[in-house]
Design a protein around this motif. Structure first.
Motif, mmCIF file in Angstrom:
data_model
loop_
_atom_site.group_PDB
_atom_site.id
_atom_site.type_symbol
_atom_site.label_atom_id
_atom_site.label_comp_id
_atom_site.label_asym_id
_atom_site.label_seq_id
_atom_site.Cartn_x
_atom_site.Cartn_y
_atom_site.Cartn_z
ATOM 1 N N UNK A 80 29.107 -50.177 24.670
ATOM 2 C CA UNK A 80 30.017 -49.504 23.740
ATOM 3 C C UNK A 80 30.668 -48.287 24.401
ATOM 4 N N UNK A 81 29.910 -47.543 25.193
ATOM 5 C CA UNK A 81 30.476 -46.398 25.912
ATOM 6 C C UNK A 81 31.547 -46.846 26.901
ATOM 7 N N UNK A 82 31.272 -47.926 27.620
ATOM 8 C CA UNK A 82 32.228 -48.426 28.608
ATOM 9 C C UNK A 82 33.540 -48.842 27.951
ATOM 10 N N UNK A 83 33.433 -49.615 26.872
ATOM 11 C CA UNK A 83 34.633 -50.115 26.196
ATOM 12 C C UNK A 83 35.438 -48.974 25.594
ATOM 13 N N UNK A 84 34.784 -48.084 24.851
ATOM 14 C CA UNK A 84 35.501 -46.990 24.188
ATOM 15 C C UNK A 84 36.136 -46.046 25.194
ATOM 16 N N UNK A 85 35.394 -45.698 26.244
ATOM 17 C CA UNK A 85 35.928 -44.790 27.260
ATOM 18 C C UNK A 85 37.125 -45.420 27.955
ATOM 19 N N UNK A 86 37.033 -46.706 28.272
ATOM 20 C CA UNK A 86 38.141 -47.408 28.907
ATOM 21 C C UNK A 86 39.371 -47.426 28.006
ATOM 22 N N UNK A 87 39.184 -47.694 26.714
ATOM 23 C CA UNK A 87 40.310 -47.721 25.773
ATOM 24 C C UNK A 87 41.017 -46.368 25.730
ATOM 25 N N UNK A 88 40.258 -45.289 25.642
ATOM 26 C CA UNK A 88 40.877 -43.970 25.507
ATOM 27 C C UNK A 88 41.637 -43.593 26.775
ATOM 28 N N UNK A 89 41.055 -43.863 27.945
ATOM 29 C CA UNK A 89 41.749 -43.554 29.194
ATOM 30 C C UNK A 89 43.053 -44.336 29.270
ATOM 31 N N UNK A 90 43.020 -45.594 28.836
ATOM 32 C CA UNK A 90 44.235 -46.409 28.870
ATOM 33 C C UNK A 90 45.301 -45.885 27.918
ATOM 34 N N UNK A 242 37.458 -41.428 17.017
ATOM 35 C CA UNK A 242 36.801 -40.877 15.829
ATOM 36 C C UNK A 242 35.512 -40.154 16.199
ATOM 37 N N UNK A 243 34.933 -39.467 15.228
ATOM 38 C CA UNK A 243 33.667 -38.757 15.452
ATOM 39 C C UNK A 243 32.526 -39.722 15.762
ATOM 40 N N UNK A 244 32.650 -40.966 15.314
ATOM 41 C CA UNK A 244 31.607 -41.965 15.550
ATOM 42 C C UNK A 244 31.828 -42.740 16.847
ATOM 43 N N UNK A 245 32.849 -42.373 17.592
ATOM 44 C CA UNK A 245 33.179 -43.100 18.820
ATOM 45 C C UNK A 245 32.087 -42.943 19.879
ATOM 46 N N UNK A 246 31.929 -43.975 20.692
ATOM 47 C CA UNK A 246 30.988 -43.934 21.809
ATOM 48 C C UNK A 246 31.659 -43.498 23.103
ATOM 49 N N UNK A 247 32.927 -43.112 23.036
ATOM 50 C CA UNK A 247 33.653 -42.709 24.240
ATOM 51 C C UNK A 247 33.005 -41.491 24.891
ATOM 52 N N UNK A 248 32.989 -41.483 26.214
ATOM 53 C CA UNK A 248 32.397 -40.392 26.988
ATOM 54 C C UNK A 248 33.525 -39.414 27.325
#
Length: 297
Positions: A80-90, A242-248
């Motif tokens: 989940x961290x990998x996917x969310x972080x990748x989405x935000x960077x993109x 969002x606040x619940x995001x797993x993004x790093x």
């Protein structure tokens, strides 16, 4: 003469003004974290990750996740961290690339290509967004783990890029698509949106390879892939920001600006460097990454 001089000053100062605004916003963001100086030293290297991923993404049409996911996997991020972080960077890099490619075609005098670009975007953007949200709304799960699915997709993508490089010649460029081909493109775009929800990559790669095989001009194919990907990742940004995001977000703080730089540089590379050599290099990287992840997992 004074008017011309003022106009020249305005044109010169505009990029500097934008840079100052962005640097100020970034500095404000940095100061929100505890121990900002330590954070700067520890995470600065991710700036170069963002640049590399965005250059690849925006010069080939493939999403930057192809670069980001293997790196995050090696850092022991959760899926989940990998996917969310990748989405935000993109969201950073693909937006910069999309604007750059759009301005490129807006300044071209090839009206036919401009009309085809708008037509393809009108078809692809809604279907890609529909695909990614279908996955979220109906909670459709990937057929395998992130590592396994990503590895197989990467290997297939790498060989697809290599095949398209040798199968398509610029001299054979096609400037239109039949109605049936547009319907085909719409279907694979919808499926690409579903894959993107699982892997953070997919739709741009599939669009570009399909268009190249249909002998659409490479620069136009890449532009469509990049712009569609930008709209697609932004469509799910409320989830990943969002606040619940797993993004790093410590990684995003540096990789995001790097992705903007890479997104701006990518168009120049795609237009002025040997496109075939660039694509073969990145295709080899993708295949190697996919094989490595497959063997390790």
């Amino acid at each position: 003469m004074n008017l011309n001089k003022n106009k020249k000053i305005t044109l010169i100062s505009r990029p500097l003004f934008i840079f100052i605004v962005l640097a100020t916003l970034w500095s404000t963001w940095l100061l929100q974290f505890p121990h900002p100086l330590e954070l700067f030293g520890d995470y600065l290297r991710y700036l170069f990750l963002g640049i590399t991923g965005a250059i690849f993404a925006n010069s080939t049409g493939a999403g930057g996740g192809v670069i980001f996911i293997p790196v995050f996997n090696s850092l022991d991020f959760t899926n989940d961290q990998s996917i969310s972080t990748s989405f935000v960077i993109q969201c950073f890099g693909m937006t910069a690339g999309a604007l750059t490619w759009w301005l490129h075609f807006a300044h071209q005098k090839q009206a036919q290509q401009g009309r085809l670009l708008v037509k393809l975007l009108f078809v692809c953007i809604p279907l890609s967004i529909a695909g990614i949200w279908t996955t979220h709304i109906f909670e459709i799960q990937a057929p395998g783990s992130l590592e396994h699915s990503f590895s197989l997709f990467s290997i297939a993508l790498g060989f697809g890029i290599i095949y398209s490089c040798f199968a398509v010649k610029n001299s054979d460029a096609n400037h239109t698509l039949s109605r049936y081909e547009v319907l085909q493109l719409g279907l694979i775009t919808f499926l690409g949106g579903i894959i993107t929800a699982w892997l953070s990559v997919g739709v741009g790669e599939i669009i570009v390879i399909y268009l190249l095989l249909k002998k659409v001009t490479p620069s136009l194919a890449i532009a469509v892939g990049v712009i569609v990907t930008a709209f697609t990742v932004w469509s799910v940004s409320p989830i990943h920001l969002s606040d619940q995001s797993d993004a790093y977000f410590k990684v995003i703080l540096f990789a995001g600006p790097g992705a903007i730089m890479g997104g701006i540089l990518a168009k120049k590379l795609a237009l002025y460097l040997p496109v075939k050599g660039l694509k073969i290099f990145f295709a080899g990287w993708i295949i190697l990454s996919g094989v490595t992840m497959l063997v390790v997992t």
